[in-house]
Design an enzyme around this catalytic site. Structure first.
Site, PDB file in Angstrom:
ATOM      1  N   SER A  81       0.809  -1.223   0.000  1.00 56.16           N
ATOM      2  CA  SER A  81       0.000   0.000   0.000  1.00 56.16           C
ATOM      3  C   SER A  81       0.843   1.274   0.000  1.00 56.16           C
ATOM      4  CB  SER A  81      -0.936  -0.068   1.202  1.00 56.16           C
ATOM      5  OG  SER A  81      -1.837   0.984   1.192  1.00 56.16           O
ATOM      6  N   ASP A 290      -3.220   6.123  -3.162  1.00 54.94           N
ATOM      7  CA  ASP A 290      -2.060   5.515  -2.510  1.00 54.94           C
ATOM      8  C   ASP A 290      -1.467   4.418  -3.400  1.00 54.94           C
ATOM      9  OD1 ASP A 290      -3.972   3.548  -2.156  1.00 54.94           O
ATOM     10  OD2 ASP A 290      -3.279   3.017  -0.148  1.00 54.94           O
ATOM     11  N   ASP A 292      -1.555   1.236  -3.687  1.00 54.95           N
ATOM     12  CA  ASP A 292      -2.339   0.153  -4.291  1.00 54.95           C
ATOM     13  C   ASP A 292      -3.733   0.637  -4.687  1.00 54.95           C
ATOM     14  OD1 ASP A 292      -3.142   0.386  -1.642  1.00 54.95           O
ATOM     15  OD2 ASP A 292      -3.571  -1.753  -1.409  1.00 54.95           O
ATOM     16  N   ASP A 294      -6.312   2.058  -3.188  1.00 48.68           N
ATOM     17  CA  ASP A 294      -7.566   1.840  -2.461  1.00 48.68           C
ATOM     18  C   ASP A 294      -7.901   3.009  -1.533  1.00 48.68           C
ATOM     19  OD1 ASP A 294      -5.710   1.348  -0.480  1.00 48.68           O
ATOM     20  OD2 ASP A 294      -6.534  -0.596   0.125  1.00 48.68           O
ATOM     21  N   GLU A 384     -12.945   6.071   6.397  1.00 47.68           N
ATOM     22  CA  GLU A 384     -11.998   6.551   7.391  1.00 47.68           C
ATOM     23  C   GLU A 384     -11.503   7.906   6.908  1.00 47.68           C
ATOM     24  OE1 GLU A 384      -9.886   3.108   9.767  1.00 47.68           O
ATOM     25  OE2 GLU A 384      -9.129   3.172   7.720  1.00 47.68           O
ATOM     26  N   ALA A 385     -11.109   8.755   7.872  1.00 49.49           N
ATOM     27  CA  ALA A 385     -10.631  10.083   7.496  1.00 49.49           C
ATOM     28  C   ALA A 385      -9.462   9.983   6.512  1.00 49.49           C
ATOM     29  CB  ALA A 385     -10.217  10.851   8.745  1.00 49.49           C
ATOM     30  N   GLY A 515      -2.523  -0.189  15.842  1.00 46.78           N
ATOM     31  CA  GLY A 515      -2.523  -1.583  15.408  1.00 46.78           C
ATOM     32  C   GLY A 515      -1.357  -1.883  14.481  1.00 46.78           C
ATOM     33  N   ARG A 521      -1.504   6.273  20.047  1.00 51.86           N
ATOM     34  CA  ARG A 521      -1.835   7.495  19.303  1.00 51.86           C
ATOM     35  C   ARG A 521      -2.727   8.410  20.122  1.00 51.86           C
ATOM     36  NH1 ARG A 521       0.421   6.483  14.570  1.00 51.86           N
ATOM     37  NH2 ARG A 521       0.190   4.414  13.628  1.00 51.86           N
TER      38      ARG A 521
HETATM   39  C1  16G Z   1      -4.571  -0.206   8.728  1.00 46.04           C
HETATM   40  C2  16G Z   1      -6.012  -0.217   8.307  1.00 46.04           C
HETATM   41  C3  16G Z   1      -6.557   1.191   8.197  1.00 46.04           C
HETATM   42  C4  16G Z   1      -6.339   1.935   9.500  1.00 46.04           C
HETATM   43  C5  16G Z   1      -4.897   1.870   9.926  1.00 46.04           C
HETATM   44  C6  16G Z   1      -4.750   2.408  11.335  1.00 46.04           C
HETATM   45  C7  16G Z   1      -7.109  -1.751   6.768  1.00 46.04           C
HETATM   46  C8  16G Z   1      -7.114  -2.329   5.396  1.00 46.04           C
HETATM   47  N1  16G Z   1      -6.160  -0.863   7.006  1.00 46.04           N
HETATM   48  O1  16G Z   1      -3.757   0.366   7.751  1.00 46.04           O
HETATM   49  O2  16G Z   1      -7.921   1.089   7.930  1.00 46.04           O
HETATM   50  O3  16G Z   1      -6.711   3.285   9.364  1.00 46.04           O
HETATM   51  O4  16G Z   1      -4.461   0.521   9.940  1.00 46.04           O
HETATM   52  O5  16G Z   1      -3.436   2.271  11.758  1.00 46.04           O
HETATM   53  O6  16G Z   1      -7.933  -2.076   7.602  1.00 46.04           O
HETATM   54  P1  16G Z   1      -3.050   2.437  13.298  1.00 46.04           P
HETATM   55  O7  16G Z   1      -3.766   1.377  14.073  1.00 46.04           O
HETATM   56  O8  16G Z   1      -1.563   2.313  13.311  1.00 46.04           O
HETATM   57  O9  16G Z   1      -3.487   3.821  13.706  1.00 46.04           O
HETATM   58 MG    MG Z   2      -3.800   1.113   0.282  1.00 51.16          MG
END
Ligand code: 16G
Ligand code: MG
Length: 558
Positions: A81, A290, A292, A294, A384-385, A515, A521
């Site tokens: 991505s 981005d 890929d 999406d 998502e934002a 995650g 955060r």
């Molecule tokens: C991943 C998620 C995205 C989310 C981001 C948060 C998918 C396909 N991608 O990239 O939706 O905004 O994690 O990241 O679900 P964080 O937990 O590090 O803030």
């Molecule tokens: Mg992507």
């Protein structure tokens, strides 16, 4: 490896296949590290040179996943991505085009972490514990992004699929949403559309062109500047340009440099400035996708060269507002809702609930959470934002919309609105967030409203906000509830945050463990820039104290 022949298929026992899978692993795709890796929200993602054995095993897993789904096609997308070019990754796509089921994320993690010698045994235990029928066929659909590491990683995936004798359709270089689309088409026997890359382009562009017989309308001009992040989005867009013709003029930027470098949707969103390498003009609509394709972010600069960003929240409110209008005009009684996360700007939530009267639900971060909530509505818009999102229509809603378009008991204008809704539905890739489909959708709504990008931006003003991250000894000590808007532990932290927030007009703040990174955060918003920066800092500071911060302490805003 030499691909086994049909005869092999008949004579090789399951036990022989397990041992063949192990021997291919040992000889051709040996495990590279003992460090544990997890299947996270975006699949496996790390440095490309650590991925060969993981790719091979994901090929094996895709075959098992297809077998347990009675031979339905399973997608395998090789991409990292928006990550830098040296990274890569892989994720599986389930039969309806959705993300891999959560229980199988754990199985994927297990499978890639066992030693090569134990691989056959692990496969056997998955097959037996899940009751997989070995005689079921296995079909897979594979795609990859433009990273230089992707062809070699693809070979590893194909070796995994071949070792367990799965069938494969290799789509070559495609966006992630195309893999989701093709998987959905195959498994719906074509009901969702023609199961090919060409079928995808045609479905979207035919519907788009139908919705705008005249390309201009009011303040709307049919021209965008497109930042392809030097990735697959640019390649896809070239094909779209041929099919779109004069209905939308697309000026291309960032087609072939280093992937995601100083450009792309993530760069624009995080840096809050235009992608590099673009020729800007006041009020020209700019679009960044981005690596890929999406995710999507719109932006423009005004007459004073001030940067304005229109992110996922803006797209969601624009689209939900328009769908509500079409529903009203058609007289259709369908339940429409918007799904956001805690990161959605408070102004967007207020605007959509108070002015457009569309109900809003909030879920934890991560596309699968939003998607699952969105399907509870007849028509669910989720974003998502950061620019990842789409619209999903229940099968009942799709049927009612199609029927209303031809219902003689409705007035002509009601039928026309229902017909429009049906065409809008065909512009949307319902299977997953899709940058280019989302772009065509935004262009459709702006055109229908006769809006320039500044008109769109004027719908409401974002509250100033700030995001920070704090390193702590163990981020799992922070646990949250209420869709990550409140924290449960460490004890006393939420009460401190509440006190800080209560002192700021229009203040809101939350903390959540990431995650994808080893940090916690912080998000804060408030009436003024200074107040938002101050609140974010204060929350980071109490978080550091309560959650065992390590390294440099948060510093006050300058
Ligand atoms: C991943 C998620 C995205 C989310 C981001 C948060 C998918 C396909 N991608 O990239 O939706 O905004 O994690 O990241 O679900 P964080 O937990 O590090 O803030
Ligand atoms: Mg992507």
């Amino acid at each position: 490896m030499p691909r086994p022949s049909i005869e092999d298929h008949c004579i090789m026992s399951v036990e022989e296949l397990y041992s063949q899978a192990t021997s291919v692993a040992l000889k051709q795709h040996p495990k590279q590290t003992d460090k544990e890796i997890r299947y996270g929200t975006a699949g496996f993602r790390t440095k490309a040179d650590m991925l060969d054995s993981i790719m091979y095993r994901m090929g094996l897993l895709a075959v098992l996943r297809s077998k347990i789904k009675q031979g339905a096609s399973i997608g395998v997308m090789i991409t990292a991505s928006h990550n830098p070019q040296p990274d890569n990754g892989v994720k599986l796509v389930d039969p309806q085009g959705e993300m891999l089921e959560a229980a199988w994320e754990a199985i994927a993690t297990d499978l890639v972490n066992v030693s090569d010698a134990e691989l056959g045994q692990k496969l056997k235990s998955i097959v037996e514990s899940k009751g997989i029928q070995w005689s079921n066929p296995a079909h897979t659909v594979v795609g990859r992004d433009t990273r230089p590491s992707s062809p070699a990683l693809l070979r590893a995936v194909l070796d995994g699929i071949a070792a367990l004798k799965g069938e494969v359709v290799d789509l070559g270089i495609v966006s992630t949403p195309i893999v989701h689309y093709v998987v959905t088409c195959i498994n719906s026997n074509g009901a969702y559309g023609q199961a090919s890359e060409e079928g995808y382009y045609k479905k979207l562009t035919d519907a788009f062109k139908k919705l705008r017989p005249e390309p201009t309308n009011g303040n709307y001009q049919p021209a965008v500047k497109f930042d392809g992040a030097n990735g697959v989005g640019a390649i896809m867009m070239r094909r779209f340009i041929e099919l779109l013709g004069p209905s939308l003029r697309v000026e291309m930027y960032n087609e072939s440099g280093e992937l995601n470098h100083q450009c792309g949707a993530d760069f624009v969103k995080v840096q809050q400035r235009p992608a590099e390498g673009m020729t800007l003009a006041p009020h020209a609509r700019c679009v960044s996708v981005d690596g890929d394709a999406d995710r999507i972010i719109y932006f423009y600069v005004d007459d004073n060269e001030k940067f304005h960003m229109l992110d996922g929240d803006r797209i969601a409110t624009l689209v939900a507002g328009y769908l509500r209008e079409l529903l009203e005009a058609s007289g259709l009684q369908l339940d429409l809702g918007l799904v956001q996360t805690a990161y959605a700007n408070g102004s967007s939530t207020k605007y959509i609930t108070e002015q457009l009267h569309v109900p809003v639900a909030c879920t934890p971060t991560g596309v699968k959470h939003l998607h699952h909530r969105a399907v509870d509505f007849d028509i669910g818009v989720y974003f998502e934002a950061n620019g990842h999102g789409t619209v999903v229509f229940s099968s009942a809603a799709q049927r009612k919309i199609a029927e209303a378009g031809a219902d003689p008991s409705l007035s002509e204008s009601q039928r026309a609105a229902a017909g429009r809704l049906r065409d809008v539905m065909d512009v949307i890739n319902q299977t997953v967030g899709d940058a280019i489909s989302d772009m065509l959708l935004v262009e459709t709504v702006l055109h229908a409203r006769g809006w320039s990008i500044a008109d769109w931006s004027a719908a409401y003003s974002d509250l100033p906000n700030r995001q920070l991250k704090v390193s702590v000894k163990d981020r799992t000590v922070v646990t949250t509830t209420d869709a990550e808007r409140r924290c449960v532990t460490p004890d006393g932290l939420q009460a401190e945050i509440d006190t800080l927030v209560s002192k700021q007009p229009q203040g809101r703040a939350f903390v959540r463990p990431s995650g994808t990174e080893d940090v916690v955060r912080v998000y804060a918003e408030a009436e003024t820039r200074t107040a938002a920066d101050q609140l974010a800092y204060q929350v980071a500071e109490v978080l550091y104290r309560y959650a065992g911060g390590v390294g440099p302490k948060p510093t006050p805003p300058q």
